[in-house]
Design a protein around this motif. Structure first.
Motif, mmCIF file in Angstrom:
data_model
loop_
_atom_site.group_PDB
_atom_site.id
_atom_site.type_symbol
_atom_site.label_atom_id
_atom_site.label_comp_id
_atom_site.label_asym_id
_atom_site.label_seq_id
_atom_site.Cartn_x
_atom_site.Cartn_y
_atom_site.Cartn_z
ATOM 1 N N UNK A 1 0.821 -1.194 0.000
ATOM 2 C CA UNK A 1 0.000 0.000 0.000
ATOM 3 C C UNK A 1 0.867 1.261 0.000
ATOM 4 N N UNK A 2 2.093 1.130 0.490
ATOM 5 C CA UNK A 2 2.977 2.293 0.521
ATOM 6 C C UNK A 2 3.246 2.816 -0.884
ATOM 7 N N UNK A 3 3.485 1.913 -1.835
ATOM 8 C CA UNK A 3 3.727 2.348 -3.213
ATOM 9 C C UNK A 3 2.523 3.083 -3.775
ATOM 10 N N UNK A 4 1.351 2.614 -3.432
ATOM 11 C CA UNK A 4 0.113 3.229 -3.923
ATOM 12 C C UNK A 4 -0.041 4.660 -3.406
ATOM 13 N N UNK A 8 0.077 8.214 -5.496
ATOM 14 C CA UNK A 8 -1.002 9.201 -5.397
ATOM 15 C C UNK A 8 -0.460 10.570 -5.013
ATOM 16 N N UNK A 9 0.485 10.595 -4.082
ATOM 17 C CA UNK A 9 1.095 11.866 -3.675
ATOM 18 C C UNK A 9 1.838 12.482 -4.854
ATOM 19 N N UNK A 22 9.173 11.897 1.501
ATOM 20 C CA UNK A 22 9.465 12.880 2.545
ATOM 21 C C UNK A 22 8.171 13.500 3.078
ATOM 22 N N UNK A 23 7.260 13.862 2.174
ATOM 23 C CA UNK A 23 5.978 14.426 2.599
ATOM 24 C C UNK A 23 5.210 13.435 3.466
ATOM 25 N N UNK A 24 5.198 12.173 3.030
ATOM 26 C CA UNK A 24 4.501 11.135 3.781
ATOM 27 C C UNK A 24 5.143 10.929 5.145
ATOM 28 N N UNK A 25 6.462 10.853 5.189
ATOM 29 C CA UNK A 25 7.173 10.680 6.461
ATOM 30 C C UNK A 25 6.882 11.833 7.424
ATOM 31 N N UNK A 26 6.811 13.046 6.900
ATOM 32 C CA UNK A 26 6.499 14.207 7.738
ATOM 33 C C UNK A 26 5.110 14.095 8.348
ATOM 34 N N UNK A 27 4.144 13.670 7.544
ATOM 35 C CA UNK A 27 2.780 13.523 8.055
ATOM 36 C C UNK A 27 2.698 12.411 9.095
ATOM 37 N N UNK A 61 -4.210 3.152 5.822
ATOM 38 C CA UNK A 61 -2.748 3.119 5.781
ATOM 39 C C UNK A 61 -2.182 3.776 7.036
ATOM 40 N N UNK A 62 -2.682 4.974 7.353
ATOM 41 C CA UNK A 62 -2.169 5.695 8.519
ATOM 42 C C UNK A 62 -2.489 4.957 9.818
ATOM 43 N N UNK A 63 -3.651 4.390 9.919
ATOM 44 C CA UNK A 63 -3.996 3.622 11.112
ATOM 45 C C UNK A 63 -3.030 2.452 11.269
#
Length: 68
Positions: A1-4, A8-9, A22-27, A61-63
């Motif tokens: 799911x990380x690739x997905x 999308x980002x 980097x954006x995802x890691x920050x969030x 994903x975040x959960x």
């Protein structure tokens, strides 16, 4: 799911894979900080999706990331 979510980002932010990660890691870091403070709310995960320009389908994903 990380690739997905990375793809999308990239599509919504017009960035490359590295920047999207980097954006995802920050969030995720921000959400973990809120979790550690005991102040994490479901709306915070929705805000993370909004900040990244991805659908709320990625809430799962975040959960998953926050539970492990």
């Amino acid at each position: 799911m990380t690739d997905s979510i990375i793809n999308s980002i990239c599509n919504t932010c017009s960035c490359n894979d590295e920047q999207a990660k980097e954006y995802l890691d920050d969030e995720v870091r921000n959400l973990r900080d809120l979790q550690e403070l005991g102040d994490l709310r479901s709306s915070d995960i929705e805000v993370a999706c909004d900040n990244l320009g991805v659908e709320y389908d990625y809430i799962e994903y975040f959960i998953g990331v926050l539970c492990f």
